[in-house]
Design an enzyme around this catalytic site. Structure first.
Site, PDB file in Angstrom:
ATOM      1  N   ASP A 138       0.886  -1.165   0.000  1.00 46.50           N
ATOM      2  CA  ASP A 138       0.000   0.000   0.000  1.00 46.50           C
ATOM      3  C   ASP A 138       0.921   1.211   0.000  1.00 46.50           C
ATOM      4  O   ASP A 138       1.267   1.746   1.037  1.00 46.50           O
ATOM      5  CB  ASP A 138      -0.908  -0.034   1.231  1.00 46.50           C
TER       6      ASP A 138
ATOM      7  N   CYS B  92      -3.912   5.327  -3.302  1.00 48.40           N
ATOM      8  CA  CYS B  92      -5.216   6.001  -3.361  1.00 48.40           C
ATOM      9  C   CYS B  92      -5.175   7.117  -4.389  1.00 48.40           C
ATOM     10  O   CYS B  92      -5.984   8.036  -4.364  1.00 48.40           O
ATOM     11  CB  CYS B  92      -5.654   6.500  -1.987  1.00 48.40           C
TER      12      CYS B  92
END
Length: 176
Positions: free
Chosen positions: A93, A155
């Site tokens: 991530d 993101c």
């Protein structure tokens, strides 16, 4: 694995909340993290003690390789610890410019987007970010067993931080 103590603290809170059975959380640099996974075999498993098992202290001989937090089996050193070679699953991530995160978009809307470009679109900073993303992905793959599952996420809506990073990684790691 995260370099930020604040994010690691949040991960510890979630691990405790959801009572994860087999988790270790490290506060270190994911670009160079190399602590192998391991299984904990209890005496009831019938496994032989001479299978290369090590104690918790032997496994984490240096303070740098010690997890910041470990779930119950790891903390209490139950049974024999058997080092594995690589992880079954790896989630990368990666840090990003947050341009796809509603929380961050709201923050920039509140400030009339005054600082968004200054913070996220300096060419040198973006290149450093892309290099970091690629290094995290590359090291995550190195720690993954053949046939394992690797997930890369950000993101960001930016192709440069997603598709292009994956393409660079695949080109650099293509099997001849």
């Amino acid at each position: 694995v995260d370099i930020s103590r604040e994010r690691v603290g949040a991960a510890v809170g979630l691990a405790k909340k959801y009572k994860l059975l087999r988790a270790r959380i490290f506060c270190t640099d994911g670009q160079v993290f190399d602590v192998p996974p391991h299984a904990i075999l209890d005496d009831a498993s019938g496994e032989s003690v001479d299978r290369g098992g090590r104690s918790f202290d032997e496994l984490y001989s240096s303070q740098q390789s010690r997890p910041l937090w470990s779930s119950y089996p790891y903390r209490h050193r139950l049974g024999l610890i058997v080092p594995e070679v690589q992880y079954d699953r790896v989630l990368v991530d990666a840090p990003c410019t947050h341009d796809g995160s509603i929380k961050h978009i709201r923050k920039h809307i509140a400030s009339d987007w005054k600082y968004y470009e200054d913070r996220h679109y300096e060419r040198d900073e973006l290149e450093q970010l892309y290099n970091l993303q690629l290094k995290l992905l590359t090291n995550g793959f190195k720690m993954l067993r053949p046939g394992g599952l690797l997930v890369y996420s950000t993101c960001s809506q930016s192709a440069a931080q997603n598709v292009l990073i994956i393409e660079k990684f695949l080109n650099a790691n293509a099997q001849e």
